[in-house]
Design a protein around this motif. Sequence first.
Motif: not given
Length: 743
Positions: A163-167, A181-184, A188-197
Amino acid sequence: MPRTPRNNPHNRALAGLPDRQAILDFIATQKTSVGKREIAKAFGLHAQDKIALKALLKEMMEAGELETGPGRNLHKGGGLPKVTVIRICDVADGVAIAVPDRWEHATPPPRLRVIEPRRRAVFGLGDRLLARIEEQGGGLLAFPMKALAKSEEFVLGILRKEALGWRLAPVDKKARTDLAINDPGDGQPGDLVLAEPSGRPPRQYGRVVEVLGDPFQPKSFSLIAIHAKGIPNRFDESTLDEAERMARQSLGDREDLRALPFLTIDPADARDHDDAVWAAPDDEKPGHFRAIVAIADVSFYVRPGTALDRSARSRGNSVYFPDRVVPMLPEVLSAHVCSLVENEDRAVLACHLHIDPEGKLLDWRFTRAVIRCVTNIAYEEAQATMDAEKGEWLHVLKPLWAAWGALAKARADREPLDLELPEKRVVLDEAGRIAGISIREHLTAHRVIEDYMIAANVAAAKALEKKKAGCIFRCHEAPSREKIVALRDYLETLGQNIALGQVAKPSVFNRILARAKDGENYQQVTEQVLRTQTQAYYSPANVGHFGLSLGSYAHFTSPIRRYADLVVHRSLVAAYRLGDGALHKEEEKGLTKTADHISMTERRAMEAERDTIDRYVAAFLSTKVGEIVKTRITGVAKFGFFATVDGLGGDGLVPVSTLGEERFVFDEDARILEGIQTGTRYAVGQRMELRLAEASPITGALRFELPEGGSSGGPRRDRTRPRGFTPRPGKSRIPPGVRRGRK
């Protein structure tokens, strides 16, 4: 007229802002980072001038004349800041080459030579560093200031929409919290992803940089480990092109051994064949044998300083998963040209051995040769042929077994560490799901090939020592006294003892294992002896191999999958003057760094393989959550105990907080949790039924709980006391002043 910095004698006569070129010239001449404050100070600006300067700098950034780097420091547009984040992209002749971690220009990123500080391990491909940049002699140098941990680079996890955004829910078991996450991106929800903090906790956010797909697909489990451990898994075009070109070259002038019936003996599911063997009685010396261990001549195809070599070095070794292999070399080499397949001419480095009746190596020599294997057979087929004394390849196997009989005598005389460690094999179904875990049967055929490989490895190490040539030794040091004391303390709780006055030898541990062989504690004693041992590593300085009870040992027999073996091959080629692909002098100078690097990649591969198995096991067990399973306790700590599912594996925690109202105390020596009121004990090796409370395929984590929800239903003192257990004199089982009740 442009204004100049105030250290110029004419600057006091000037008024107004410096022009754009003056600012760019000033930034270019500074050895440290420059920001708005440094520019204002250098040009003597005050009050309103600073406001105008801020506007001018903004205009220059919008025009691309200036850019900002770490800490909002300024640098010339299209260039590099004085301090920036770089990433190692290449290693040439022992020198690390890097590019900017971020480069958003049409031109190719500049390449920087990394000046590595003394007394540190070599930087590996993909390592990320904060570095100070200097220009010298028309080139760029990077002086590392800080190595950035992998956790600071990317986070691997499951993308969620709330509800409050992407995590992002990290797949790492050790991660405590999700990442906002501010830029998905395309995730899509449930995807395995690499994120840069970016930013610092608690105000840390991330952006998705790569979408990897469905995390619950079986093939994702190894992909998670590949990304989590930073294992290079793609070859660039230059490496692939070079591999194709080298694969087409002729074999050159070689000793012709095609008349000898070489064969390979490997696991039935082997993906490559890099060692072949042949042996026969020595006609000139009764009771003696001649043997040849022929190893794929990878050094002929992978030359020092090439793109192929840099790629192989960065990987360090092949990594084997249940569903895939991440090879050290491109497939055209690893699975084809360098693989000793049957009925094909193949280039090898041949180790010629003269073995006496007691298994001693009397002499050896190394040649470049061409062989043609008569067959590739599995261990099971070789064993069945010898057991039945009939079969198509009996005439080849029989002299191999006879020569091995001598090698086995030498092995028995030196008494290497004899740990029986079952090798697990994950069995997958057609859909790639885990169908079960089987234990590989250890046959005489395994020991036969193992002893031939050990003999060749010893010969390689001793040959290079004798010729005073560079070598990367396989080192295994004796256990520390502290570890031996800890083992002694543990064994005393089982009624065993070891004398510490004697020199530690593998035979000492073998006797401990022999005494426990037929007892109920054999498995945990084996595990404790294993934990006492040090970890093997690579080094150009020889310290011997404790576990094998050998003074000189090097890896020579698997250059397709280990870079250490490739280096040993190159050194042998140089020492015996065998032609192209020899070890370069510069390469020899960097052997310490190379050894440190490949020791790291070996540990990385082991962790990735283990974590992947854990994920497969958790996926298999996820359909059994809530069921009672048979387990064995593998570890005990003050916060709870760990258990593994019998016959399957996968460690899970039973937290002490779930053991009921009773307070438990931890006996570190005996590795036992004991209840103060009831005397209930949980000890390493104890078998018990537990309820599977949780199984996470993504992290590989399991969690168990007692079937009846508390210690009252747990095993009692008389059933959990290890055989022969007596408390150590002078030690109270319950510390003074401890009150009964919930901890």
